[in-house]
Design a protein around this motif. Structure first.
Motif, PDB file in Angstrom:
ATOM      1  N   GLU A 177     -28.184  20.812   1.614  1.00 29.64           N
ATOM      2  CA  GLU A 177     -27.857  19.772   0.428  1.00 29.64           C
ATOM      3  C   GLU A 177     -27.168  18.514   0.953  1.00 29.64           C
ATOM      4  N   ILE A 178     -26.566  18.669   2.104  1.00 33.26           N
ATOM      5  CA  ILE A 178     -25.736  17.366   2.588  1.00 33.26           C
ATOM      6  C   ILE A 178     -26.633  16.776   3.283  1.00 33.26           C
ATOM      7  N   ALA A 179     -27.492  17.083   4.316  1.00 34.38           N
ATOM      8  CA  ALA A 179     -28.264  16.739   5.230  1.00 34.38           C
ATOM      9  C   ALA A 179     -29.236  17.780   5.753  1.00 34.38           C
ATOM     10  N   PRO A 180     -30.839  17.378   6.077  1.00 32.53           N
ATOM     11  CA  PRO A 180     -31.341  18.512   6.484  1.00 32.53           C
ATOM     12  C   PRO A 180     -30.946  18.880   7.766  1.00 32.53           C
ATOM     13  N   GLY A 181     -31.097  20.209   8.045  1.00 31.64           N
ATOM     14  CA  GLY A 181     -30.498  20.880   9.323  1.00 31.64           C
ATOM     15  C   GLY A 181     -29.257  20.976   9.726  1.00 31.64           C
ATOM     16  N   LEU A 182     -28.298  20.250   8.827  1.00 35.36           N
ATOM     17  CA  LEU A 182     -26.836  20.268   9.253  1.00 35.36           C
ATOM     18  C   LEU A 182     -26.308  21.782   9.107  1.00 35.36           C
ATOM     19  N   ARG A 183     -25.379  22.136  10.016  1.00 39.36           N
ATOM     20  CA  ARG A 183     -24.910  23.226  10.070  1.00 39.36           C
ATOM     21  C   ARG A 183     -23.457  23.025  10.295  1.00 39.36           C
ATOM     22  N   THR A 184     -22.383  23.972   9.820  1.00 39.78           N
ATOM     23  CA  THR A 184     -21.052  23.815  10.428  1.00 39.78           C
ATOM     24  C   THR A 184     -20.619  25.320  10.712  1.00 39.78           C
ATOM     25  N   VAL A 185     -19.566  25.442  11.518  1.00 34.27           N
ATOM     26  CA  VAL A 185     -18.981  26.495  11.848  1.00 34.27           C
ATOM     27  C   VAL A 185     -17.477  26.289  11.973  1.00 34.27           C
TER      28      VAL A 185
END
Length: 103
Positions: free
Chosen positions: A57-65
């Motif tokens: 929803e923020i950027a395609p493919g963005l992940r956070t950990v």
């Protein structure tokens, strides 16, 4: 499959800022060890990159950990690379980098 881990220029700036913030408080050696552990954690993404939470929803493919409840690492998987976009320490807000080159 082994992925290459790259650090975007914005993530490199985050690392430098964290070092300059921590060194006066904790000492240079302690700051270097602390930041080194974060970098080592990021390098482990080469083995198992599809972790964390997706944020399409923020950027395609963005992940956070999260890392030890102290930092948030934002990254993306592009082909055979994991690009570390940002390393946010101590509650900093995620702002995605412009299209600068990653290293």
């Amino acid at each position: 499959m082994k992925y290459q881990v790259r650090f975007h220029a914005a993530a490199e700036r985050d690392i430098a800022e964290l070092l300059s913030e921590l060194a006066p408080k904790a000492g240079v050696a302690t700051a270097l060890r602390f930041v080194g552990r974060i970098v080592d954690y990021c390098l482990d993404f080469g083995t198992f990159p599809e972790r964390g939470t997706r944020h399409d929803e923020i950027a395609p493919g963005l992940r956070t950990v999260g890392w030890r409840r102290r930092a948030t690492i934002a990254f993306e998987i592009v082909d055979d690379k994991v690009v570390i976009l940002r390393i946010l320490y101590s509650g900093r807000t995620l702002e995605l980098p412009d299209e600068e080159s990653e290293h």
